[in-house]
Design an enzyme around this catalytic site. Structure first.
Site, mmCIF file in Angstrom:
data_model
loop_
_atom_site.group_PDB
_atom_site.id
_atom_site.type_symbol
_atom_site.label_atom_id
_atom_site.label_comp_id
_atom_site.label_asym_id
_atom_site.label_seq_id
_atom_site.Cartn_x
_atom_site.Cartn_y
_atom_site.Cartn_z
ATOM 1 N N ASP A 146 5.493 2.594 2.552
ATOM 2 C CA ASP A 146 4.585 1.481 2.812
ATOM 3 C C ASP A 146 3.733 1.843 4.027
ATOM 4 O O ASP A 146 4.248 1.973 5.141
ATOM 5 C CB ASP A 146 5.403 0.220 3.081
ATOM 6 C CG ASP A 146 4.555 -1.032 3.256
ATOM 7 O OD1 ASP A 146 3.352 -0.906 3.536
ATOM 8 O OD2 ASP A 146 5.115 -2.148 3.136
ATOM 9 N N HIS A 147 2.422 1.986 3.810
ATOM 10 C CA HIS A 147 1.536 2.445 4.884
ATOM 11 C C HIS A 147 1.416 1.431 6.019
ATOM 12 O O HIS A 147 0.975 1.774 7.123
ATOM 13 C CB HIS A 147 0.146 2.762 4.315
ATOM 14 C CG HIS A 147 -0.534 3.906 5.010
ATOM 15 N ND1 HIS A 147 -0.651 3.987 6.379
ATOM 16 C CD2 HIS A 147 -1.127 5.024 4.523
ATOM 17 C CE1 HIS A 147 -1.290 5.092 6.703
ATOM 18 N NE2 HIS A 147 -1.578 5.757 5.594
ATOM 19 N N ARG A 148 1.811 0.185 5.781
ATOM 20 C CA ARG A 148 1.785 -0.812 6.847
ATOM 21 C C ARG A 148 2.889 -0.561 7.874
ATOM 22 O O ARG A 148 2.778 -0.985 9.032
ATOM 23 C CB ARG A 148 1.937 -2.223 6.264
ATOM 24 C CG ARG A 148 0.834 -2.647 5.322
ATOM 25 C CD ARG A 148 1.174 -3.934 4.590
ATOM 26 N NE ARG A 148 2.378 -3.809 3.780
ATOM 27 C CZ ARG A 148 2.812 -4.755 2.957
ATOM 28 N NH1 ARG A 148 2.156 -5.900 2.852
ATOM 29 N NH2 ARG A 148 3.920 -4.573 2.244
ATOM 30 N N VAL A 149 3.952 0.118 7.438
ATOM 31 C CA VAL A 149 5.101 0.352 8.310
ATOM 32 C C VAL A 149 5.071 1.744 8.929
ATOM 33 O O VAL A 149 5.376 1.905 10.117
ATOM 34 C CB VAL A 149 6.412 0.151 7.527
ATOM 35 C CG1 VAL A 149 7.624 0.439 8.402
ATOM 36 C CG2 VAL A 149 6.486 -1.265 6.969
ATOM 37 N N PRO A 174 0.836 -1.215 0.000
ATOM 38 C CA PRO A 174 0.000 0.000 0.000
ATOM 39 C C PRO A 174 0.866 1.259 0.000
ATOM 40 O O PRO A 174 1.256 1.782 1.047
ATOM 41 C CB PRO A 174 -0.812 -0.131 1.295
ATOM 42 C CG PRO A 174 0.030 -0.974 2.193
ATOM 43 C CD PRO A 174 0.790 -1.917 1.301
#
Length: 396
Positions: free
Chosen positions: A368-371, A193
């Protein structure tokens, strides 16, 4: 004592490797360090050296097979010695008897060192290239999987490029580097993402600092201090203050990387590779410049070593030399971010309410929007912009 030849691991996350070619035939003598096989991982194509000396025997892996890391695929034995048997696996041919059930032959497993990436080339083409004085690294293969054919060698020798086949409307096959790049970027774009933040930065002080520091760095022959060198060092130092951006996504959690290893995107003949400058935040500017120069030379000569392309924690892609103003870059998993750097161009900006011409750099951070969320990424980009605008505070 028999020496096992195993599928090597390019890095810890690697699970399989694809066997592209055997450099020796079964029954031939192999010296330690001599090229033995060529494999492809999700990072690159590398040539594997022999872990020892002996007669190549008991080959159990077919060219084109996907083989698990650590699996034995052949043996090096003494004259008259029989190789131990080992289990057959998918994509691998061989006897199904376990090595432990063999007749007591002693086995010495050995880690295989890997040398630089090497292009695939047919034996005939290799001989022809030597006869005609053509550098293999200068040839683009048009055969299956990018293999270099005799026709490719002759075309280069005649001053023509094998890419001319494309003019006839023929489909162009991808070389190994291009294929890996295509697969990994498509996978990243589909699964990571991404979000993007962009900033313009006044580079007046950065350019002044380059002129000030260049004489000391350029005392070393062939070295030239570039804006990229300064950006690598400044980025690494700012990342030290923002460990979240230097982290990696492991599939179900975030790994905080203890080292800051800057991967620099370098254009090669048929794609782009990421060459890594390790612990960049701890290096002097001259060391950064020397590392970057060496990596670029090896990349373009197709001689990158496995250590050159593994372990990156953050990537910089600079297209400024191509007069690109700005662009969006695709993240290289498992890294969490990549910085896209455009050209430094003169623009009219408002300074104290008055129009002035200043050298402006555009940079875009893909994250990365997860990180990391938008606020954490924005804080990093703000501090990086500040370091570029006032490099003396970070470099002196």
């Amino acid at each position: 004592m028999a020496i096992s030849v195993v599928m090597p691991a390019l890095e810890m996350a690697q699970e399989n490797g694809k066997l592209l070619a055997w450099k020796k035939k079964e029954g031939e003598h192999v010296a330690k360090g001599e090229p033995l096989l060529e494999i492809e991982t999700d990072k690159a194509v590398v040539e594997v050296e022999s872990p020892g000396e002996g007669i190549l025997a008991g080959i159990s892996a077919d060219v084109g097979a996907e083989i698990p890391v650590g699996q034995t695929i052949a043996w090096l034995v003494k004259p008259g010695e029989q190789p131990p048997a080992h289990p057959a696996s998918p994509g691998v041919t061989g006897r199904a008897t376990s090595a432990r059930e063999s007749t007591g032959t002693a086995v010495a497993p050995a880690a295989i060192p890997m040398s630089s990436a090497a292009p695939q080339i047919s034996p005939k083409a290799r001989r022809l290239a030597k006869e005609l004085g053509v550098a293999i690294s200068a040839i683009r293969g048009s055969g299956p999987d990018g293999i270099i054919t005799a026709e490719d060698v002759e075309a280069v020798a005649a001053g023509k490029s094998s890419a001319a086949h494309a003019a006839s409307g023929e489909a162009a096959s991808l070389g190994p580097v291009a294929r890996i790049m295509a697969e990994k970027t498509a996978e990243s774009w589909a699964s990571v993402p991404h979000f993007f933040l962009t900033r313009d930065v006044d580079c007046s002080e950065l350019l002044r600092k380059q002129k000030e520091l260049a004489p000391a760095v350029e005392k070393t022959p062939a070295l030239k201090l570039t804006i990229t060198d300064l950006l690598i060092l400044l980025t690494a130092k700012v990342l030290d203050k923002h460990p979240k951006i230097n982290s990696s996504w492991t599939g179900d959690n975030i790994r905080h990387n203890p080292e800051i290893n800057i991967s620099l995107a370098i254009a090669v003949q048929d794609g782009v590779v990421g060459a890594v400058i390790r612990s960049a935040n701890t290096l002097a500017l001259a060391e950064i410049s020397r590392e970057r120069h060496g990596l670029a030379d090896r990349a373009r000569a197709n001689k990158l070593r496995p250590a050159d392309i593994t372990g990156g924690t953050f990537t910089i892609s600079n297209l400024g030399m191509f007069e690109v103003d700005s662009f969006l870059a695709i993240i290289t998993p498992p890294e969490a971010a990549i910085l896209a750097v455009g050209a430094i161009t003169d623009r009219v900006v408002a300074i104290g309410g008055r129009p002035e011409v200043r050298p402006i750099l555009n940079m875009t951070l893909s994250t990365d929007h997860r990180v990391a969320d938008g606020a954490r990424a924005a804080e990093f980009l703000r501090d990086l912009a500040g370091a570029i605008a006032d490099p003396s505070r970070w470099l002196d």
